[in-house]
Write a protein that holds these residues in place. Structure first.
Motif, PDB file in Angstrom:
ATOM      1  N   ILE A  27       0.840  -1.205   0.000  1.00 50.17           N
ATOM      2  CA  ILE A  27       0.000   0.000   0.000  1.00 50.17           C
ATOM      3  C   ILE A  27       0.873   1.251   0.000  1.00 50.17           C
ATOM      4  O   ILE A  27       0.629   2.191  -0.753  1.00 50.17           O
ATOM      5  CB  ILE A  27      -0.959   0.001   1.204  1.00 50.17           C
ATOM      6  N   ASP A  28       1.925   1.239   0.806  1.00 55.69           N
ATOM      7  CA  ASP A  28       2.780   2.419   0.925  1.00 55.69           C
ATOM      8  C   ASP A  28       3.564   2.706  -0.355  1.00 55.69           C
ATOM      9  O   ASP A  28       3.701   3.857  -0.752  1.00 55.69           O
ATOM     10  CB  ASP A  28       3.755   2.257   2.090  1.00 55.69           C
ATOM     11  N   ALA A  29       4.062   1.659  -0.992  1.00 57.87           N
ATOM     12  CA  ALA A  29       4.917   1.846  -2.161  1.00 57.87           C
ATOM     13  C   ALA A  29       4.166   2.413  -3.355  1.00 57.87           C
ATOM     14  O   ALA A  29       4.697   3.225  -4.103  1.00 57.87           O
ATOM     15  CB  ALA A  29       5.575   0.528  -2.549  1.00 57.87           C
ATOM     16  N   PHE A  30       2.941   1.970  -3.549  1.00 51.97           N
ATOM     17  CA  PHE A  30       2.209   2.369  -4.737  1.00 51.97           C
ATOM     18  C   PHE A  30       1.029   3.278  -4.452  1.00 51.97           C
ATOM     19  O   PHE A  30       0.316   3.671  -5.360  1.00 51.97           O
ATOM     20  CB  PHE A  30       1.720   1.123  -5.493  1.00 51.97           C
ATOM     21  N   SER A  31       0.810   3.605  -3.188  1.00 49.77           N
ATOM     22  CA  SER A  31      -0.329   4.447  -2.797  1.00 49.77           C
ATOM     23  C   SER A  31      -1.635   3.933  -3.390  1.00 49.77           C
ATOM     24  O   SER A  31      -2.428   4.687  -3.947  1.00 49.77           O
ATOM     25  CB  SER A  31      -0.093   5.899  -3.226  1.00 49.77           C
ATOM     26  N   ILE A  32      -1.835   2.615  -3.264  1.00 49.89           N
ATOM     27  CA  ILE A  32      -3.073   2.008  -3.746  1.00 49.89           C
ATOM     28  C   ILE A  32      -3.984   1.736  -2.571  1.00 49.89           C
ATOM     29  O   ILE A  32      -3.552   1.729  -1.424  1.00 49.89           O
ATOM     30  CB  ILE A  32      -2.800   0.699  -4.524  1.00 49.89           C
ATOM     31  N   GLY A  33      -5.232   1.512  -2.853  1.00 53.92           N
ATOM     32  CA  GLY A  33      -6.193   1.234  -1.814  1.00 53.92           C
ATOM     33  C   GLY A  33      -6.121  -0.209  -1.334  1.00 53.92           C
ATOM     34  O   GLY A  33      -5.490  -1.061  -1.967  1.00 53.92           O
ATOM     35  N   ALA A  34      -6.780  -0.464  -0.234  1.00 51.07           N
ATOM     36  CA  ALA A  34      -6.767  -1.798   0.352  1.00 51.07           C
ATOM     37  C   ALA A  34      -7.388  -2.825  -0.581  1.00 51.07           C
ATOM     38  O   ALA A  34      -6.922  -3.965  -0.659  1.00 51.07           O
ATOM     39  CB  ALA A  34      -7.503  -1.785   1.694  1.00 51.07           C
ATOM     40  N   GLY A  35      -8.416  -2.446  -1.314  1.00 52.17           N
ATOM     41  CA  GLY A  35      -9.064  -3.389  -2.228  1.00 52.17           C
ATOM     42  C   GLY A  35      -8.123  -3.853  -3.322  1.00 52.17           C
ATOM     43  O   GLY A  35      -8.021  -5.053  -3.610  1.00 52.17           O
ATOM     44  N   THR A  36      -7.395  -2.927  -3.906  1.00 51.33           N
ATOM     45  CA  THR A  36      -6.440  -3.277  -4.960  1.00 51.33           C
ATOM     46  C   THR A  36      -5.290  -4.096  -4.383  1.00 51.33           C
ATOM     47  O   THR A  36      -4.860  -5.092  -4.982  1.00 51.33           O
ATOM     48  CB  THR A  36      -5.893  -2.008  -5.641  1.00 51.33           C
ATOM     49  N   ALA A  37      -4.801  -3.708  -3.221  1.00 51.98           N
ATOM     50  CA  ALA A  37      -3.722  -4.457  -2.578  1.00 51.98           C
ATOM     51  C   ALA A  37      -4.163  -5.885  -2.266  1.00 51.98           C
ATOM     52  O   ALA A  37      -3.410  -6.837  -2.480  1.00 51.98           O
ATOM     53  CB  ALA A  37      -3.281  -3.750  -1.305  1.00 51.98           C
ATOM     54  N   ALA A  38      -5.387  -6.039  -1.787  1.00 50.44           N
ATOM     55  CA  ALA A  38      -5.906  -7.373  -1.486  1.00 50.44           C
ATOM     56  C   ALA A  38      -6.012  -8.210  -2.755  1.00 50.44           C
ATOM     57  O   ALA A  38      -5.695  -9.409  -2.751  1.00 50.44           O
ATOM     58  CB  ALA A  38      -7.260  -7.271  -0.800  1.00 50.44           C
ATOM     59  N   GLU A  39      -6.436  -7.604  -3.849  1.00 48.06           N
ATOM     60  CA  GLU A  39      -6.511  -8.333  -5.128  1.00 48.06           C
ATOM     61  C   GLU A  39      -5.131  -8.806  -5.566  1.00 48.06           C
ATOM     62  O   GLU A  39      -4.980  -9.931  -6.052  1.00 48.06           O
ATOM     63  CB  GLU A  39      -7.121  -7.457  -6.216  1.00 48.06           C
ATOM     64  N   ILE A  40      -4.134  -7.965  -5.394  1.00 49.84           N
ATOM     65  CA  ILE A  40      -2.768  -8.359  -5.750  1.00 49.84           C
ATOM     66  C   ILE A  40      -2.315  -9.523  -4.877  1.00 49.84           C
ATOM     67  O   ILE A  40      -1.733 -10.494  -5.371  1.00 49.84           O
ATOM     68  CB  ILE A  40      -1.799  -7.165  -5.620  1.00 49.84           C
ATOM     69  N   LEU A  41      -2.601  -9.452  -3.588  1.00 50.86           N
ATOM     70  CA  LEU A  41      -2.212 -10.532  -2.688  1.00 50.86           C
ATOM     71  C   LEU A  41      -2.896 -11.845  -3.049  1.00 50.86           C
ATOM     72  O   LEU A  41      -2.278 -12.909  -3.012  1.00 50.86           O
ATOM     73  CB  LEU A  41      -2.532 -10.153  -1.238  1.00 50.86           C
ATOM     74  N   VAL A  42      -4.151 -11.771  -3.416  1.00 48.98           N
ATOM     75  CA  VAL A  42      -4.873 -12.977  -3.819  1.00 48.98           C
ATOM     76  C   VAL A  42      -4.282 -13.534  -5.107  1.00 48.98           C
ATOM     77  O   VAL A  42      -4.096 -14.743  -5.257  1.00 48.98           O
ATOM     78  CB  VAL A  42      -6.387 -12.687  -3.987  1.00 48.98           C
ATOM     79  N   THR A  43      -3.953 -12.657  -6.042  1.00 51.32           N
ATOM     80  CA  THR A  43      -3.374 -13.086  -7.318  1.00 51.32           C
ATOM     81  C   THR A  43      -1.998 -13.699  -7.112  1.00 51.32           C
ATOM     82  O   THR A  43      -1.673 -14.741  -7.677  1.00 51.32           O
ATOM     83  CB  THR A  43      -3.257 -11.895  -8.292  1.00 51.32           C
ATOM     84  N   VAL A  44      -1.183 -13.072  -6.288  1.00 49.38           N
ATOM     85  CA  VAL A  44       0.165 -13.566  -6.035  1.00 49.38           C
ATOM     86  C   VAL A  44       0.107 -14.896  -5.292  1.00 49.38           C
ATOM     87  O   VAL A  44       0.811 -15.836  -5.644  1.00 49.38           O
ATOM     88  CB  VAL A  44       0.989 -12.523  -5.237  1.00 49.38           C
ATOM     89  N   GLY A  45      -0.719 -14.966  -4.281  1.00 50.38           N
ATOM     90  CA  GLY A  45      -0.857 -16.194  -3.510  1.00 50.38           C
ATOM     91  C   GLY A  45       0.487 -16.754  -3.094  1.00 50.38           C
ATOM     92  O   GLY A  45       1.346 -16.036  -2.609  1.00 50.38           O
ATOM     93  N   ASP A  46       0.663 -18.035  -3.309  1.00 59.18           N
ATOM     94  CA  ASP A  46       1.913 -18.695  -2.957  1.00 59.18           C
ATOM     95  C   ASP A  46       2.800 -18.916  -4.175  1.00 59.18           C
ATOM     96  O   ASP A  46       3.686 -19.760  -4.162  1.00 59.18           O
ATOM     97  CB  ASP A  46       1.632 -20.035  -2.281  1.00 59.18           C
ATOM     98  N   ASN A  47       2.556 -18.189  -5.243  1.00 59.21           N
ATOM     99  CA  ASN A  47       3.306 -18.361  -6.478  1.00 59.21           C
ATOM    100  C   ASN A  47       4.647 -17.627  -6.362  1.00 59.21           C
ATOM    101  O   ASN A  47       4.702 -16.397  -6.397  1.00 59.21           O
ATOM    102  CB  ASN A  47       2.505 -17.804  -7.658  1.00 59.21           C
ATOM    103  N   PRO A  48       5.756 -18.368  -6.254  1.00 62.02           N
ATOM    104  CA  PRO A  48       7.055 -17.707  -6.063  1.00 62.02           C
ATOM    105  C   PRO A  48       7.471 -16.824  -7.245  1.00 62.02           C
ATOM    106  O   PRO A  48       8.173 -15.835  -7.050  1.00 62.02           O
ATOM    107  CB  PRO A  48       8.030 -18.864  -5.882  1.00 62.02           C
ATOM    108  N   GLU A  49       7.030 -17.169  -8.453  1.00 56.14           N
ATOM    109  CA  GLU A  49       7.378 -16.328  -9.600  1.00 56.14           C
ATOM    110  C   GLU A  49       6.736 -14.949  -9.481  1.00 56.14           C
ATOM    111  O   GLU A  49       7.373 -13.928  -9.737  1.00 56.14           O
ATOM    112  CB  GLU A  49       6.950 -16.997 -10.900  1.00 56.14           C
ATOM    113  N   TRP A  50       5.477 -14.905  -9.109  1.00 57.79           N
ATOM    114  CA  TRP A  50       4.796 -13.621  -8.934  1.00 57.79           C
ATOM    115  C   TRP A  50       5.406 -12.847  -7.787  1.00 57.79           C
ATOM    116  O   TRP A  50       5.570 -11.640  -7.844  1.00 57.79           O
ATOM    117  CB  TRP A  50       3.298 -13.819  -8.695  1.00 57.79           C
TER     118      TRP A  50
END
Length: 61
Positions: A27-50
């Protein structure tokens, strides 16, 4: 309708707290909202490449 608005606000607040607790740099690095940050976290998941791609942008997840 007001009850629904209160419920949405409550969920937004909770999502913000959870996201900030688990990936504060995101959130701090990109000044994005919690909803967008949560979507990124869900997308990244446990995928080490992401995780590496996101880390390359200077964000720890």
């Amino acid at each position: 309708m007001e009850g629904r608005n209160d419920e949405v606000k409550e969920h937004d607040t909770l999502l913000g707290k959870l996201t900030k607790a688990h990936a504060p740099d995101l959130i701090d690095a990109f000044s994005i909202g919690a909803g967008t940050a949560a979507e990124i976290l869900v997308t990244v998941g446990d995928n080490p490449e992401w995780k590496q791609i996101v880390t390359d942008f200077g964000v720890s997840v």
